[in-house]
Design a protein around this motif. Sequence first.
Motif, PDB file in Angstrom:
ATOM      1  N   GLY A  10       0.783  -1.228   0.000  1.00 21.10           N
ATOM      2  CA  GLY A  10       0.000   0.000   0.000  1.00 21.10           C
ATOM      3  C   GLY A  10       0.809   1.269   0.000  1.00 21.10           C
ATOM      4  O   GLY A  10       0.256   2.365  -0.153  1.00 21.10           O
ATOM      5  N   SER A  11       2.116   1.198   0.200  1.00 16.56           N
ATOM      6  CA  SER A  11       2.938   2.407   0.235  1.00 16.56           C
ATOM      7  C   SER A  11       4.283   2.124  -0.424  1.00 16.56           C
ATOM      8  O   SER A  11       5.079   1.331   0.096  1.00 16.56           O
ATOM      9  N   PRO A  12       4.536   2.768  -1.564  1.00 15.48           N
ATOM     10  CA  PRO A  12       3.668   3.679  -2.317  1.00 15.48           C
ATOM     11  C   PRO A  12       2.562   2.939  -3.062  1.00 15.48           C
ATOM     12  O   PRO A  12       2.355   1.743  -2.828  1.00 15.48           O
ATOM     13  N   ALA A  13       1.876   3.683  -3.960  1.00 13.28           N
ATOM     14  CA  ALA A  13       0.757   3.107  -4.695  1.00 13.28           C
ATOM     15  C   ALA A  13       1.206   1.886  -5.481  1.00 13.28           C
ATOM     16  O   ALA A  13       2.337   1.837  -5.973  1.00 13.28           O
ATOM     17  N   PRO A  14       0.364   0.857  -5.584  1.00 10.15           N
ATOM     18  CA  PRO A  14       0.723  -0.341  -6.352  1.00 10.15           C
ATOM     19  C   PRO A  14       1.131   0.030  -7.775  1.00 10.15           C
ATOM     20  O   PRO A  14       0.489   0.869  -8.417  1.00 10.15           O
ATOM     21  N   PRO A  15       2.198  -0.582  -8.269  1.00 14.40           N
ATOM     22  CA  PRO A  15       2.711  -0.172  -9.579  1.00 14.40           C
ATOM     23  C   PRO A  15       2.046  -0.920 -10.723  1.00 14.40           C
ATOM     24  O   PRO A  15       1.519  -2.019 -10.554  1.00 14.40           O
ATOM     25  N   ARG A  16       2.088  -0.299 -11.893  1.00 17.65           N
ATOM     26  CA  ARG A  16       1.743  -0.988 -13.119  1.00 17.65           C
ATOM     27  C   ARG A  16       2.991  -1.624 -13.725  1.00 17.65           C
ATOM     28  O   ARG A  16       2.928  -2.661 -14.373  1.00 17.65           O
ATOM     29  N   LEU A  17       4.148  -0.992 -13.459  1.00 20.84           N
ATOM     30  CA  LEU A  17       5.416  -1.420 -14.034  1.00 20.84           C
ATOM     31  C   LEU A  17       6.494  -1.351 -12.960  1.00 20.84           C
ATOM     32  O   LEU A  17       6.524  -0.408 -12.168  1.00 20.84           O
ATOM     33  N   ILE A  18       7.388  -2.344 -12.945  1.00 18.32           N
ATOM     34  CA  ILE A  18       8.533  -2.352 -12.025  1.00 18.32           C
ATOM     35  C   ILE A  18       9.780  -2.593 -12.861  1.00 18.32           C
ATOM     36  O   ILE A  18       9.879  -3.599 -13.565  1.00 18.32           O
TER      37      ILE A  18
END
Length: 486
Positions: free
Chosen positions: A231-239
């Motif tokens: 939850g911290s930071p916002a869940p990513p779309r890309l890593i």
Amino acid sequence: MHLVLRRLILDGELPAGSPLPPTRRLASDLGVSRSTLVRVYEQLLVEGYLQSRGGSATLVSEALPAAAPGHARRTQPPDRAGHVASLSQRGSAIAQHATSSRIQSGAFVPGAPDVGLFPFATWRRLLAKNIRFEQRHLARYSHGGYGPLKAVLADYLRASRRMSCSPRQILILNGSHQAIDLCARMLCDNGDHAWMEDPGYWGASNVLRANGLQIAPIPVDDEGLSLPAPGSPAPPRLIFVSPSSQYPTGVVMSLSRRMQLLELAETNRAWVIEDDYDNEIRYHPYTIGSLFGQARSQRVIYLGTFSKTMFPGLRLAYLVVPEQLAEAFATGNAELYREGRMIEQAALAEFIDAGHLGAHLKRVRSIYQERRNVLRRAVESRLGDLVSTSGGLAGLHLPYFFSQPLNDVALSNEMLKAGIVVRPLSMYYADPAYSRSGMVLGFAAIDAQTIETAAAQLCRVIEERCRREQGVSQPEVRRRCSVSGL
């Protein structure tokens, strides 16, 4: 002559309606042939800069003010932020965050291989072979890349990176930046979140930022990417990660972190880009498996390049994508960039299949390892505990962290005036809270003697800056430097 007259007209020094001298007289004055001036006048007439008005009179066109108002040379004024006003917000952001250097050779440019060691005679022969015979299919567009090269790469990755993939999953692109750009365009929307290693590769973050992604810097420690709490930071779309040799620290991501990362990607339906930029140039006998090969679910996209293993100007990279993305990525690549360079790809397929790449890597590994050792001795024997390093098991550079809070940007600027490139480590950090002072030193592209000479000069400057910035006496600097060697 044509360009000179055109510029005089556009700058208003030859006003609209003014007559031009007869070609015979002007040719005599300038010492050029009349036929040359006749052709120039005719060309300017065709382009609309001149007009004829009866007889033989040639005038500057009176229609020009509408096409070039004022005839004056003007420059685009910068805006309040210092950017050229005509740039878009995205263009201004790209220019503002640019950190690439025009200097790409010499001591101590990181990430640069020694192109003098590459077997160009063999490469020229393979290129000539594919040009000599009429192979019209190599002169056309491709769909995802040259088929035989993709087949060779699938076998190569199976042997060298413990990866199981089909040729259909491989796309050939013009460099790693284009590959990252394709991933961002095909997988992300404007405003999506991307996690980046911190410190990390600025080139990747700039490409992702240019595609409208929100970059979240994630700290790196001695086990690699330090995954944050849920939850911290916002869940990513890309890593974006470099698990086998983190850039620039050289840290290898631990197995537990790899498993956590893969689980996080699966849980959040995120995509992981594995940047495997230089792991093939390693100085130990063990093969570090790829994240792609370890993943049970298909959430990892593998990025490989030939810029380090062959030469940077080749500009060929490749992606290995999950099966379900293969056709869409091939279509997107064709629509966005139009593929080509099939002759180079055909030569590369033979270069790898015939064992030339493997032989080249075996040769340069031993040379680069010796140069790495020379750099370590030159720096660490003199600076001692003023510096510490990490990584060094693979790749073309060494990161050095300062134990004193020295201004690495000022150091870099000072060394650049002496013709030595020292990349400040702090520039690789996005979050100031985690930023550390240091330097990134490349060793592969320069010989041992150059390394020793440049390192001696660098160490002298660091000792002086340490004394000046921290108030440490020269004897104390020397004492600290003698505490530890290799």
